[in-house]
Scaffold this motif. Structure first.
Motif, PDB file in Angstrom:
ATOM      1  N   TYR A  77       1.973  -6.717 -10.243  1.00  0.00           N
ATOM      2  CA  TYR A  77       1.192  -7.739  -9.238  1.00  0.00           C
ATOM      3  C   TYR A  77       1.639  -9.179  -9.336  1.00  0.00           C
ATOM      4  N   SER A  90       2.801  -8.476  -0.665  1.00  0.00           N
ATOM      5  CA  SER A  90       3.168  -7.899  -1.864  1.00  0.00           C
ATOM      6  C   SER A  90       1.957  -7.635  -2.785  1.00  0.00           C
ATOM      7  N   ARG A  91       2.214  -6.960  -3.854  1.00  0.00           N
ATOM      8  CA  ARG A  91       1.025  -6.742  -4.745  1.00  0.00           C
ATOM      9  C   ARG A  91       0.640  -7.810  -5.430  1.00  0.00           C
ATOM     10  N   ASP A 139      -2.242  -1.868  -3.661  1.00  0.00           N
ATOM     11  CA  ASP A 139      -1.654  -3.253  -3.841  1.00  0.00           C
ATOM     12  C   ASP A 139      -2.267  -4.546  -4.003  1.00  0.00           C
TER      13      ASP A 139
END
Length: 349
Positions: free
Chosen positions: A47, A78-79, A109
């Motif tokens: 993350y 994105s995460r 995510d």
């Protein structure tokens, strides 16, 4: 899932993260460290981004917009970590609905972290809180009680790579009571100043200012707990910090009224547990009220009720006198029932 500090660390070490965490704590240092550990584990899990929001006023916060953006971004971003701070612990009707929706629409995510104060039993039973707990991991990080502060300081110093003498830890605890962040900062400062040498009483005396930060709730707890010395220390700290006497009076009078009502209900034959439930006394405070019940008798309870009423009148200006003197006398009557003190003097400015 419900965890506390120790089990939370084991949970993170296991390496399998949930998608939703609630960190509930009244202590900024311990809550911050728990959140830091969670963020580090999340970064290790991929993350890489972070988004943070603070709910200053629940009824003015853009709940729908915030969570709509969260859902739309999850399609291509994105995460990332999504954090929401709710300092008041009450999301309101719209916020409660939004949090329930969030719990029902978690995605891989996004890792969600909700920051709350420690909630009482009634608040934890609310539908929004129960939904968050069932959907993710609810982490309760409790403050360090006064009788465990010295061992906590010794462990904290050891973790920083420096020894602290027992008497020095006692002095540091007294000078930073109620403020773990200040205690942590003082240990770090002493570590640098002493260059690895043990922390002594002299070092604490020379280096550490009296950094205690107190709350009106700590004052009421000390008085109910029959700890007059600590109550007076907190009382002096509140005065020094410029806390309004009306706020102190509100907290103390509330505790006194609860104790008086509790006493007469128990005296009439009701069990202490049932009486405290009727009065909606928080579970965390019930032991303090039990201690006060054991210390008081009918005569002292009457004096407490009279002193609370006098302090309230003086604080509101309906009765002439010194608000701080009236509060001092109420504290003494609460914390040491056997001691007799005079009532607030009418006409004293």
């Amino acid at each position: 899932m419900n965890l506390e500090a120790d089990s939370f660390q084991r949970h993170l070490a296991a390496g399998k993260l949930a998608q939703l965490y609630v960190i509930a704590s009244d202590d900024p240092l311990l809550a911050g460290e728990a959140a830091d550990a969670l963020r580090a584990a999340a970064r290790d899990a991929g993350y890489t981004e972070r988004e943070s929001h603070v709910v200053v006023q629940a009824n003015k916060f853009p709940w729908d917009q915030t969570f709509a953006e969260l859902r739309s971004l999850s399609l291509f971003a994105s995460r990332r970590i999504f954090e929401l701070r709710l300092p008041g612990g009450k999301p309101g009707t719209e916020g409660a609905a939004a949090l329930r929706t969030l719990a029902a629409s978690l995605t891989e995510d996004t890792l969600c972290i909700i920051h709350l104060p420690e909630l009482n039993k009634t608040a934890r039973a609310a539908k929004w809180a129960a939904t968050l707990s069932n959907a993710g991991v609810w982490v309760t990080i409790r403050s360090i009680p006064p009788d465990r502060l010295v061992p906590w300081l010794q462990r904290r110093a050891a973790a920083a790579g420096i020894a602290i003498e027992a008497d020095a830890a006692q002095m540091l605890a007294a000078r930073t009571e109620g403020n773990l962040l200040a205690a942590h900062q003082e240990i770090n400062k002493l570590q640098l100043l002493l260059d690895g040498a043990p922390i002594t009483v002299a070092a604490v005396r020379d280096s550490v200012a009296d950094g205690a930060r107190f709350t009106v709730y700590q004052l009421a707890d000390a008085a109910l707990g029959q700890d007059l010395a600590r109550a007076m220390r907190v009382f002096a700290g509140l005065r020094r910090e410029g806390v309004a006497p009306q706020l102190v009076c509100w907290s103390l009078s509330n505790a006194a009224r609860n104790l008086v009502q509790l006493w007469w209900q128990v005296d009439a034959g009701k069990s202490p547990g049932a009486a405290m439930q009727d009065l909606r006394i928080f579970r965390q405070s019930q032991g303090l009220y039990q201690r006060a019940l054991a210390a008081h008798n009918a005569a002292s309870i009457r004096r407490v009720g009279q002193a609370a009423a006098s302090a309230d009148r003086v604080g509101k200006g309906a009765m002439r006198g010194s608000p701080w003197q009236a509060l001092y006398e109420l504290i003494v009557l609460l914390a040491e029932p056997a001691r007799r003190v005079r009532a607030p003097t009418v006409g004293v400015a």
